[in-house]
Design an enzyme around this catalytic site. Structure first.
Site, PDB file in Angstrom:
ATOM      1  N   ARG A 125     -74.102  65.677  -7.523  1.00  0.00           N
ATOM      2  CA  ARG A 125     -73.532  64.376  -7.935  1.00  0.00           C
ATOM      3  C   ARG A 125     -72.061  64.451  -8.324  1.00  0.00           C
ATOM      4  NH1 ARG A 125     -78.550  63.912 -10.084  1.00  0.00           N
ATOM      5  NH2 ARG A 125     -79.883  62.548  -8.840  1.00  0.00           N
ATOM      6  N   LYS A 147     -59.653  58.807  -1.799  1.00  0.00           N
ATOM      7  CA  LYS A 147     -60.589  58.513  -0.703  1.00  0.00           C
ATOM      8  C   LYS A 147     -60.954  59.813   0.009  1.00  0.00           C
ATOM      9  CE  LYS A 147     -59.666  55.060   2.169  1.00  0.00           C
ATOM     10  NZ  LYS A 147     -58.906  53.961   2.844  1.00  0.00           N
ATOM     11  N   GLU A 189     -46.264  58.707   9.178  1.00  0.00           N
ATOM     12  CA  GLU A 189     -46.789  58.096   7.942  1.00  0.00           C
ATOM     13  C   GLU A 189     -45.656  57.899   6.920  1.00  0.00           C
ATOM     14  OE1 GLU A 189     -49.845  56.994   7.981  1.00  0.00           O
ATOM     15  OE2 GLU A 189     -51.007  58.308   9.295  1.00  0.00           O
ATOM     16  N   LYS A 228     -47.072  55.725  -2.045  1.00  0.00           N
ATOM     17  CA  LYS A 228     -48.534  55.834  -2.032  1.00  0.00           C
ATOM     18  C   LYS A 228     -49.097  55.641  -3.453  1.00  0.00           C
ATOM     19  CE  LYS A 228     -52.718  57.184  -0.520  1.00  0.00           C
ATOM     20  NZ  LYS A 228     -53.493  57.419   0.669  1.00  0.00           N
ATOM     21  N   GLU A 238     -59.440  49.794  -3.203  1.00  0.00           N
ATOM     22  CA  GLU A 238     -59.177  49.138  -1.922  1.00  0.00           C
ATOM     23  C   GLU A 238     -59.804  47.752  -1.838  1.00  0.00           C
ATOM     24  OE1 GLU A 238     -59.507  51.773   1.373  1.00  0.00           O
ATOM     25  OE2 GLU A 238     -58.808  50.273   2.789  1.00  0.00           O
ATOM     26  N   ARG A 242     -54.129  47.661  -1.279  1.00  0.00           N
ATOM     27  CA  ARG A 242     -54.211  48.962  -0.611  1.00  0.00           C
ATOM     28  C   ARG A 242     -54.333  48.804   0.901  1.00  0.00           C
ATOM     29  NH1 ARG A 242     -57.289  53.972  -3.398  1.00  0.00           N
ATOM     30  NH2 ARG A 242     -57.105  55.517  -1.761  1.00  0.00           N
ATOM     31  N   ASN A 246     -52.681  50.229   5.774  1.00  0.00           N
ATOM     32  CA  ASN A 246     -53.157  50.156   7.159  1.00  0.00           C
ATOM     33  C   ASN A 246     -52.108  49.615   8.118  1.00  0.00           C
ATOM     34  OD1 ASN A 246     -55.831  51.194   7.175  1.00  0.00           O
ATOM     35  ND2 ASN A 246     -56.421  49.435   5.927  1.00  0.00           N
ATOM     36  N   HIS A 249     -52.156  50.593  11.688  1.00  0.00           N
ATOM     37  CA  HIS A 249     -53.375  51.371  11.914  1.00  0.00           C
ATOM     38  C   HIS A 249     -54.445  50.648  12.721  1.00  0.00           C
ATOM     39  CE1 HIS A 249     -51.566  54.401   9.462  1.00  0.00           C
ATOM     40  NE2 HIS A 249     -52.649  55.158   9.472  1.00  0.00           N
ATOM     41  N   HIS A 253     -55.823  52.924  15.607  1.00  0.00           N
ATOM     42  CA  HIS A 253     -57.209  53.342  15.790  1.00  0.00           C
ATOM     43  C   HIS A 253     -57.716  52.932  17.168  1.00  0.00           C
ATOM     44  CE1 HIS A 253     -57.605  53.470  11.145  1.00  0.00           C
ATOM     45  NE2 HIS A 253     -57.291  54.652  11.638  1.00  0.00           N
ATOM     46  N   HIS A 265     -53.305  61.289  15.723  1.00  0.00           N
ATOM     47  CA  HIS A 265     -53.276  60.113  14.857  1.00  0.00           C
ATOM     48  C   HIS A 265     -51.836  59.633  14.609  1.00  0.00           C
ATOM     49  CE1 HIS A 265     -54.369  57.316  11.734  1.00  0.00           C
ATOM     50  NE2 HIS A 265     -53.583  57.946  10.874  1.00  0.00           N
TER      51      HIS A 265
END
Ligand SMILES: NC(=O)c1ccc[n+]([C@@H]2O[C@H](COP(=O)([O-])OP(=O)(O)OC[C@H]3O[C@@H](n4cnc5c(N)ncnc54)[C@H](O)[C@@H]3O)[C@@H](O)[C@H]2O)c1
Ligand SMILES: [Zn+2]
Length: 363
Positions: A125, A147, A189, A228, A238, A242, A246, A249, A253, A265
């Protein structure tokens, strides 16, 4: 290499509802982990998780600094960011005697940080995890914000968790072994962060030979991290702002998927940033000239500005429509009112998107 080992370290703090954590930035920090890391759990039972390939060399240095730690190595590459890898890791953690009060040091690029971090978030956990990113992308983006996650066959990053790191330890010297292509992808980025909130990051001085000079690197990292940090502090789970991360993105993607992941990427993000700027202009959201500016910055960084010959606009659009962030068929893009002014825009007409894809070379 060792010349900067005693250089200054900078400490940034990330505030989060799950507890604040520091980002330590300093050349040579890998040799000072015992001292720097002790307050963050790098004492007693520690497991270092790293990946095969170049990061392995740095793992050796880290193991010299933390001789009591156990080193576990997982396969390299996006293809290893899956449940099978995590399951093997769980067994190895048990074998290594890792307990609730143990600490994981995740050393590697974004793939390693996401995969090992997800194992840390779920094993018993949740155990403490210190992130030690080794690519430019991981340093300015994936290691911060909590994340973590893995891919499913059905798509990227579909399973994950929020696990704020106990600390992020960032040694810019790890980048001395980074291949040129990975530098360029990390810069994509950084350019995204510049477009979101810090125009100075778009300046030519960072890109003299396609990458920042070693002496400029600490400042580049600090500035890109600032963007960031500000975003994740404002929106830790998010639910709003946030989403701005993207930018580019949704296009990226789709490009990655249509190219069957032959594109890196960061390369896809580059074309995605240009597409977002062009779409913003077409919709009259921003002054004309923004897309030309983005194109010039990408060119200076040696990043692609065009789709691959033969890519179909229809296939790209269909791939976008499967984006997990498009809710009940409504399209969603992060667009720009200008540099430093991102905005989430819903229901962009499909023909405007297709027109941008065609302008970028889609058939
Ligand atoms: N969690 C987040 O918020 C977040 C944000 C952005 C991206 N990501 C994820 O990050 C991943 C991409 O990360 P990446 O670009 O770092 O890719 P990566 O982790 O695959 O690293 C790229 C390559 O560089 C090698 N490498 C790593 N460190 C090196 C070093 N110091 N010297 C030489 N080679 C080195 C790796 O072995 C790998 O082959 C994606 O899976 C993406 O989903 C996550
Ligand atoms: Zn990205």
């Amino acid at each position: 290499m060792g010349s900067m080992a005693t250089g200054a370290t900078t400490r940034l703090t990330v505030r989060s509802p799950q507890g604040s954590y520091p980002i330590h930035v300093g050349a040579g920090l890998r040799w000072r982990l015992a001292e720097m890391g002790a307050p963050h759990g790098l004492r007693g039972r520690v497991v270092v998780v790293s990946s095969e390939g170049a990061a392995a060399e740095h793992a050796q240095a880290v193991m010299e600094t933390l001789p009591q730690a156990t080193l576990l190595t997982i396969a390299d590459g996006e293809g290893a960011k899956n449940l099978a890898t995590v399951e093997r890791l769980y067994s190895q953690l048990i074998e290594a005697g890792i307990q609730r009060d143990s600490t994981m040091l995740a050393l590697g690029g974004g793939v390693l940080g996401d995969t090992a971090g997800f194992a840390a978030a779920s094993f018993l956990r949740g155990i403490r995890c210190v992130q030690m990113p080794s690519t430019l992308l991981a340093m300015v983006d994936s290691s911060v914000g909590g994340k973590v996650g893995i891919n499913l066959r059905e798509g990227k990053n579909l399973v994950g968790a929020f696990l704020q790191p106990a600390a992020v330890i960032l040694d810019p010297e790890l980048l001395e072994t980074l291949p040129a292509i990975e530098w360029r992808c990390g810069m994509a980025e950084v350019i995204k962060h510049g477009l979101l909130a810090d125009e100075e990051l778009l300046a030519p001085r960072w890109l003299k030979d396609g990458r920042p000079a070693a002496s400029d690197l600490p400042e580049l990292l600090r500035r890109a991290l600032r963007v960031k940090i500000d975003v994740v502090e404002a929106d830790p789970f998010e639910q709003g702002q946030r989403a701005h991360l993207n930018l580019g993105h949704t296009f990226a993607h789709a490009i990655e998927r249509v190219a069957d992941y032959r594109w890196k990427h960061g390369e896809a993000v580059a074309v995605g940033l240009l597409a977002a700027a062009q779409l913003s202009e077409r919709l009259g959201m921003c002054a004309a000239g923004l897309a030309a500016r983005v194109e010039q910055v990408l060119e200076r960084a040696g990043l692609p500005r065009r789709l691959e010959a033969g890519m179909q606009a229809g296939a790209l659009y269909a791939a976008m429509a499967r984006d997990k962030k498009w809710v009940s068929g409504r399209s969603r893009f992060v667009l720009l009112r200008g540099i430093g002014q991102p905005e989430v825009v819903w229901d962009v007409p499909a023909d405007e998107v297709v027109a941008v894809l065609r302008a970028l070379g889609a058939s």
